[in-house]
Design a protein around this motif. Structure first.
Motif, PDB file in Angstrom:
ATOM      1  N   ASN A   7      30.625  62.201  32.031  1.00 48.20           N
ATOM      2  CA  ASN A   7      31.669  61.587  31.205  1.00 48.20           C
ATOM      3  C   ASN A   7      32.491  62.644  30.468  1.00 48.20           C
ATOM      4  O   ASN A   7      33.705  62.500  30.332  1.00 48.20           O
ATOM      5  N   LYS A  10      34.956  64.028  32.884  1.00 48.21           N
ATOM      6  CA  LYS A  10      36.047  63.076  33.110  1.00 48.21           C
ATOM      7  C   LYS A  10      37.049  63.107  31.956  1.00 48.21           C
ATOM      8  O   LYS A  10      38.260  63.048  32.171  1.00 48.21           O
ATOM      9  N   GLN A  13      39.131  66.236  32.257  1.00 47.91           N
ATOM     10  CA  GLN A  13      40.126  66.074  33.324  1.00 47.91           C
ATOM     11  C   GLN A  13      41.268  65.173  32.875  1.00 47.91           C
ATOM     12  O   GLN A  13      42.440  65.459  33.142  1.00 47.91           O
ATOM     13  N   SER A  14      40.931  64.101  32.184  1.00 45.43           N
ATOM     14  CA  SER A  14      41.964  63.184  31.685  1.00 45.43           C
ATOM     15  C   SER A  14      42.868  63.871  30.674  1.00 45.43           C
ATOM     16  O   SER A  14      44.091  63.693  30.705  1.00 45.43           O
TER      17      SER A  14
END
Length: 50
Positions: A7, A10, A13-14
């Motif tokens: 998580n 992620k 990356q976001s």
């Protein structure tokens, strides 16, 4: 613990993607502002001549 790391990756990356898109929007914003200012300047110049 692996899920937490997944998580976190992620989210990183976001955030990177959002930064990239934000830079594109800044470029677009500058272009739009320039395209609007130029005609307004021409109109003001024309009005001052009359």
């Amino acid at each position: 613990m692996d899920k937490l790391r997944e998580n976190e990756d992620k989210i990183i990356q976001s955030n990177n993607k959002l930064r990239s898109v934000n830079e594109e929007l800044k470029t677009y914003d500058y272009a739009v502002a320039h395209d609007l200012k130029n005609p307004i300047s021409v109109i003001r110049s024309y009005i001052s001549l009359t």
